[in-house]
Design a protein around this motif. Structure first.
Motif, short mmCIF file in Angstrom:
data_model
loop_
_atom_site.label_atom_id
_atom_site.label_comp_id
_atom_site.label_asym_id
_atom_site.label_seq_id
_atom_site.Cartn_x
_atom_site.Cartn_y
_atom_site.Cartn_z
N GLU A 39 -16.18 6.42 30.25
CA GLU A 39 -15.58 7.99 30.51
C GLU A 39 -14.95 8.07 30.45
N ALA A 40 -13.94 7.98 31.72
CA ALA A 40 -12.65 7.55 31.48
C ALA A 40 -11.73 7.32 30.78
N PHE A 41 -12.13 6.29 30.62
CA PHE A 41 -11.41 5.09 29.29
C PHE A 41 -11.40 5.90 27.89
N HIS A 42 -12.35 6.47 27.13
CA HIS A 42 -13.00 7.89 25.58
C HIS A 42 -11.89 7.98 25.92
N ARG A 43 -12.14 9.16 27.12
CA ARG A 43 -10.72 10.50 27.17
C ARG A 43 -9.47 9.96 26.97
N LEU A 44 -8.69 8.53 27.85
CA LEU A 44 -7.60 8.17 27.39
C LEU A 44 -7.15 7.98 26.01
N VAL A 75 -6.65 2.10 17.31
CA VAL A 75 -7.45 1.57 18.13
C VAL A 75 -6.71 0.40 18.10
N VAL A 76 -6.77 -0.64 17.23
CA VAL A 76 -6.27 -2.12 17.73
C VAL A 76 -5.11 -1.96 18.50
N GLU A 77 -3.98 -1.38 17.83
CA GLU A 77 -2.95 -1.24 18.71
C GLU A 77 -3.03 -0.31 20.41
N TYR A 78 -3.79 0.67 20.38
CA TYR A 78 -3.84 1.23 21.76
C TYR A 78 -4.42 -0.03 22.60
N MET A 79 -5.83 -0.26 22.05
CA MET A 79 -5.81 -1.84 23.06
C MET A 79 -5.27 -2.27 23.37
N TYR A 89 -2.83 -0.61 25.78
CA TYR A 89 -3.87 -1.10 27.40
C TYR A 89 -3.91 -1.75 28.24
N ASN A 90 -4.20 -2.88 27.48
CA ASN A 90 -4.50 -3.65 28.33
C ASN A 90 -3.40 -4.64 28.58
N GLU A 91 -2.50 -4.46 28.07
CA GLU A 91 -1.10 -5.68 28.18
C GLU A 91 0.04 -5.39 28.59
N ARG A 104 0.30 -0.75 29.93
CA ARG A 104 0.36 -0.07 30.53
C ARG A 104 -0.69 -0.14 31.89
N ILE A 105 0.33 1.09 32.64
CA ILE A 105 -0.11 0.57 33.95
C ILE A 105 -0.71 1.69 35.26
N HIS A 106 -2.14 0.61 34.75
CA HIS A 106 -3.35 1.47 35.83
C HIS A 106 -3.23 1.46 37.24
N SER A 107 -3.14 2.63 37.42
CA SER A 107 -3.22 3.42 39.64
C SER A 107 -3.99 2.76 40.55
N SER A 108 -5.30 1.95 39.37
CA SER A 108 -6.07 2.21 40.32
C SER A 108 -6.23 0.00 40.67
N ILE A 109 -5.32 -0.56 40.28
CA ILE A 109 -5.34 -1.91 40.22
C ILE A 109 -3.46 -1.90 40.12
N LEU A 110 -2.70 -1.54 41.66
CA LEU A 110 -2.14 -1.70 41.76
C LEU A 110 -0.71 -1.52 40.84
N ASP A 111 -0.44 -0.58 39.67
CA ASP A 111 0.64 -0.08 39.21
C ASP A 111 0.73 -1.28 38.48
N LEU A 112 -0.59 -2.12 37.29
CA LEU A 112 -0.13 -3.08 36.43
C LEU A 112 -1.21 -2.65 35.92
N PRO A 113 -0.56 -3.64 34.54
CA PRO A 113 -1.75 -3.62 32.91
C PRO A 113 -2.51 -4.45 33.44
N PRO A 114 -3.63 -4.33 33.16
CA PRO A 114 -5.09 -5.08 33.16
C PRO A 114 -4.71 -6.22 33.23
N HIS A 115 -4.01 -6.93 32.01
CA HIS A 115 -3.84 -8.53 31.22
C HIS A 115 -3.20 -8.85 32.78
N GLU A 116 -1.93 -8.32 33.11
CA GLU A 116 -1.21 -8.63 34.76
C GLU A 116 -2.11 -8.99 36.22
N CYS A 117 -3.05 -7.86 35.97
CA CYS A 117 -3.97 -7.97 37.42
C CYS A 117 -4.19 -9.45 36.67
N TYR A 118 -5.39 -9.50 35.57
CA TYR A 118 -6.64 -10.38 35.89
C TYR A 118 -5.80 -11.98 35.97
N LYS A 119 -4.83 -12.07 35.75
CA LYS A 119 -3.55 -13.37 35.74
C LYS A 119 -2.88 -13.36 37.33
#
Length: 98
Positions: free
Chosen positions: A40-45, A66-70, A73-75, A77-92
């Motif tokens: 739901e939070a992702f859909h809002r963003l 949408v492809v460009e936004y994704m 978003y993944n590569e 955009r920083i996310h405060s819930s994962i130490l201000d990292l993009p998901p891709h960086e957090c995963y790596k």
């Protein structure tokens, strides 16, 4: 896959597709959007940061946005819930620490 109880998710065609692709489908109880809080939070963003800022003349334009936004978003955009990292960086980072 966890979804709400929208008509697209209770249709026979959707159920058959889940079976065909061996996807386990879980529906949240009615009137409990908090059980789907992350999506739901992702859909809002997605609406606020991408779709709500543009007018599309063709479906292909919306799809490309949408492809460009994704990708953003993944590569990038920083996310405060994962130490201000993009998901891709957090995963790596998690892969190298494991």
């Amino acid at each position: 896959m966890r979804t709400d109880n929208g008509p697209q998710f209770i249709s026979h065609a959707f159920g058959e597709a889940c079976e065909r692709f061996q996807i386990e489908h879980e529906r949240i109880p009615p009137r409990t959007p908090n059980m789907n809080a992350h999506i739901e939070a992702f859909h809002r963003l997605l609406e606020e940061e991408c779709l709500g800022r543009m007018v599309f003349d063709r479906d292909e334009e919306a799809y490309q946005a949408v492809v460009e936004y994704m990708r953003f978003y993944n590569e990038r955009r920083i996310h405060s819930s994962i130490l201000d990292l993009p998901p891709h960086e957090c995963y790596k980072k998690a892969q190298t620490e494991a």
